[in-house]
Design an enzyme around this catalytic site. Sequence first.
Site, PDB file in Angstrom:
ATOM      1  N   SER A 124       0.820  -1.215   0.000  1.00 35.10           N
ATOM      2  CA  SER A 124       0.000   0.000   0.000  1.00 35.10           C
ATOM      3  C   SER A 124       0.853   1.262   0.000  1.00 35.10           C
ATOM      4  O   SER A 124       1.912   1.324   0.647  1.00 35.10           O
ATOM      5  CB  SER A 124      -0.873  -0.011   1.263  1.00 35.10           C
ATOM      6  N   GLU A 126       0.162   3.630   1.699  1.00 40.09           N
ATOM      7  CA  GLU A 126       0.200   4.083   3.101  1.00 40.09           C
ATOM      8  C   GLU A 126       1.585   3.863   3.709  1.00 40.09           C
ATOM      9  O   GLU A 126       1.922   4.473   4.726  1.00 40.09           O
ATOM     10  CB  GLU A 126      -0.842   3.321   3.926  1.00 40.09           C
ATOM     11  N   TYR A 148      -1.711   0.358  10.537  1.00 38.73           N
ATOM     12  CA  TYR A 148      -1.963  -0.294   9.246  1.00 38.73           C
ATOM     13  C   TYR A 148      -0.758  -0.128   8.311  1.00 38.73           C
ATOM     14  O   TYR A 148      -0.274  -1.097   7.710  1.00 38.73           O
ATOM     15  CB  TYR A 148      -3.222   0.295   8.596  1.00 38.73           C
ATOM     16  N   LYS A 152       1.673  -3.023   6.780  1.00 39.71           N
ATOM     17  CA  LYS A 152       1.876  -3.217   5.335  1.00 39.71           C
ATOM     18  C   LYS A 152       3.365  -3.165   4.981  1.00 39.71           C
ATOM     19  O   LYS A 152       3.826  -3.884   4.086  1.00 39.71           O
ATOM     20  CB  LYS A 152       1.094  -2.157   4.547  1.00 39.71           C
TER      21      LYS A 152
HETATM   22  O1  G4F Z   1     -10.579   6.574   1.966  1.00 36.59           O
HETATM   23  P1  G4F Z   1      -9.667   6.539   3.104  1.00 36.59           P
HETATM   24  O2  G4F Z   1     -10.177   5.973   4.383  1.00 36.59           O
HETATM   25  O3  G4F Z   1      -8.369   5.786   2.593  1.00 36.59           O
HETATM   26  P2  G4F Z   1      -6.840   5.731   3.107  1.00 36.59           P
HETATM   27  O4  G4F Z   1      -6.741   5.971   4.564  1.00 36.59           O
HETATM   28  O5  G4F Z   1      -6.033   6.599   2.208  1.00 36.59           O
HETATM   29  O6  G4F Z   1      -6.473   4.200   2.855  1.00 36.59           O
HETATM   30  C1  G4F Z   1      -6.891   3.519   1.688  1.00 36.59           C
HETATM   31  O7  G4F Z   1      -5.883   3.589   0.716  1.00 36.59           O
HETATM   32  C2  G4F Z   1      -4.673   2.895   1.049  1.00 36.59           C
HETATM   33  C3  G4F Z   1      -3.716   3.077  -0.123  1.00 36.59           C
HETATM   34  O8  G4F Z   1      -3.043   4.291   0.038  1.00 36.59           O
HETATM   35  C4  G4F Z   1      -4.971   1.444   1.337  1.00 36.59           C
HETATM   36  F1  G4F Z   1      -3.834   0.789   1.651  1.00 36.59           F
HETATM   37  C5  G4F Z   1      -5.957   1.353   2.466  1.00 36.59           C
HETATM   38  O9  G4F Z   1      -6.272  -0.018   2.716  1.00 36.59           O
HETATM   39  C6  G4F Z   1      -7.206   2.084   2.061  1.00 36.59           C
HETATM   40  O10 G4F Z   1      -7.750   1.424   0.956  1.00 36.59           O
HETATM   41  O11 G4F Z   1      -9.152   8.029   3.455  1.00 36.59           O
HETATM   42  C7  G4F Z   1      -8.582   8.862   2.470  1.00 36.59           C
HETATM   43  C8  G4F Z   1      -8.365  10.249   3.024  1.00 36.59           C
HETATM   44  C9  G4F Z   1      -7.632  10.282   4.379  1.00 36.59           C
HETATM   45  O12 G4F Z   1      -6.667  11.303   4.360  1.00 36.59           O
HETATM   46  C10 G4F Z   1      -8.713  10.641   5.392  1.00 36.59           C
HETATM   47  O13 G4F Z   1      -8.263  11.370   6.533  1.00 36.59           O
HETATM   48  O14 G4F Z   1      -9.650  10.855   3.270  1.00 36.59           O
HETATM   49  C11 G4F Z   1      -9.617  11.508   4.525  1.00 36.59           C
HETATM   50  N1  G4F Z   1     -10.979  11.612   5.044  1.00 36.59           N
HETATM   51  C12 G4F Z   1     -11.637  12.770   5.323  1.00 36.59           C
HETATM   52  N2  G4F Z   1     -12.840  12.518   5.827  1.00 36.59           N
HETATM   53  C13 G4F Z   1     -11.785  10.591   5.390  1.00 36.59           C
HETATM   54  C14 G4F Z   1     -12.954  11.157   5.883  1.00 36.59           C
HETATM   55  N3  G4F Z   1     -11.611   9.239   5.297  1.00 36.59           N
HETATM   56  C15 G4F Z   1     -12.641   8.455   5.717  1.00 36.59           C
HETATM   57  N4  G4F Z   1     -12.482   7.119   5.612  1.00 36.59           N
HETATM   58  N5  G4F Z   1     -13.806   8.968   6.224  1.00 36.59           N
HETATM   59  C16 G4F Z   1     -14.015  10.319   6.326  1.00 36.59           C
HETATM   60  O15 G4F Z   1     -15.062  10.781   6.795  1.00 36.59           O
END
Ligand code: G4F
Length: 343
Positions: A124, A126, A148, A152
């Site tokens: 990832s 990440e 996480y 990874k």
């Molecule tokens: O969609 P996210 O939860 O994905 P994140 O944390 O980037 O991780 C995903 O991508 C990775 C690859 O880089 C994978 F390895 C991992 O398994 C997963 O698939 O969050 C994306 C961004 C973050 O910066 C978070 O802080 O969106 C921001 N965000 C803002 N509001 C939010 C929210 N994320 C989530 N989940 N929910 C919110 O309300």
Amino acid sequence: MTRTALITGITGQDGSYLAELLLDEGYHVFGMTRRSSTGANERIAHLRDRIELVQGDLLDQASLVEALRTSRPREVYNLAAQSFVPTSWNQPVLTGEFTALGVTRLLEAIRQVDPGIRFYQASSSEMFGKVTESPQHEGTPFHPRSPYGVAKAYGHFLTVNYRESYGIFAVSGISFNHESPRRGLEFVTRKVTDGAARISLGLATQLQLGNLEARRDWGFAGDYVRAMWLMLQRDEPRDYVIASGEAHTVRELCEVAFGHLGLDQRDHVVQDPSLIRPAEVDLLLGDSTRAREELGWEPKVGFEQLIRMMVDADLARMRGSRDGDRPDASAYAEPWARAGAIG
Ligand code: G4F
């Protein structure tokens, strides 16, 4: 001769797209499921009569050996993980067990059953975390920002180590964020497309989000599984970054999703401080030059097209549409996302 593949995490977004691709390529496809995940098979319901499921658990070494003995695969794709970053702060040990040590268990099982198996590890972006350079490529140092990301990084290095120690054809694909209508509702893209669709239908008025300034390199999962497959078809094992090469903020994501429905995100999106992460990854932007040059891979679906596709699918699902030309839209209810499923 028919090629055989085993996919861990087959009930997840990537597993379902990869299973479709491998079936199209003529593979005999086995999917490994945990006993508790057998209830959440919505994403592979349409493939059920074309794939075989074997029980196995990344927490249980003997079950992995048995799954390999039963399926006798030529290729193993390890897509299973505890993959939701915020959960990894609440369950750091369990995240390490699945996402880090699970890789050791699987590679040890491969070593024991058939070291000739080709192994794909879903690594990832990440792992880059607090990035030291942009865009990030295969040589960029890791600085993970969550349990996480740390887990990874372990899985990545273990894959490299088993390649170097035992000569196993083991590769690590460093995928940047990849999304689709099959994405779990807890991830930000799907949360936004689902929220925008709900609001447009009058089912909600607000959408609570965390950090709107975080930037991610978002691509389409269907494109990314092709890169995974291509990596295992090479003569020599090598690690690759899989990325679109474009970064957008969460705010831009909202603008595209709400804009597609004729709405202004500023009227509906509300920041909720409880959704801000203890340590944030501010920017991820990938350089997939190696994959493009050596695998001949390139993504076909761009950012805006992807988000509009997801909004349309959510809208259709909510309207109870059964449009034949939108296979993703009709099939999915929400339970796996709410349950925070592994894989
Ligand atoms: O969609 P996210 O939860 O994905 P994140 O944390 O980037 O991780 C995903 O991508 C990775 C690859 O880089 C994978 F390895 C991992 O398994 C997963 O698939 O969050 C994306 C961004 C973050 O910066 C978070 O802080 O969106 C921001 N965000 C803002 N509001 C939010 C929210 N994320 C989530 N989940 N929910 C919110 O309300």
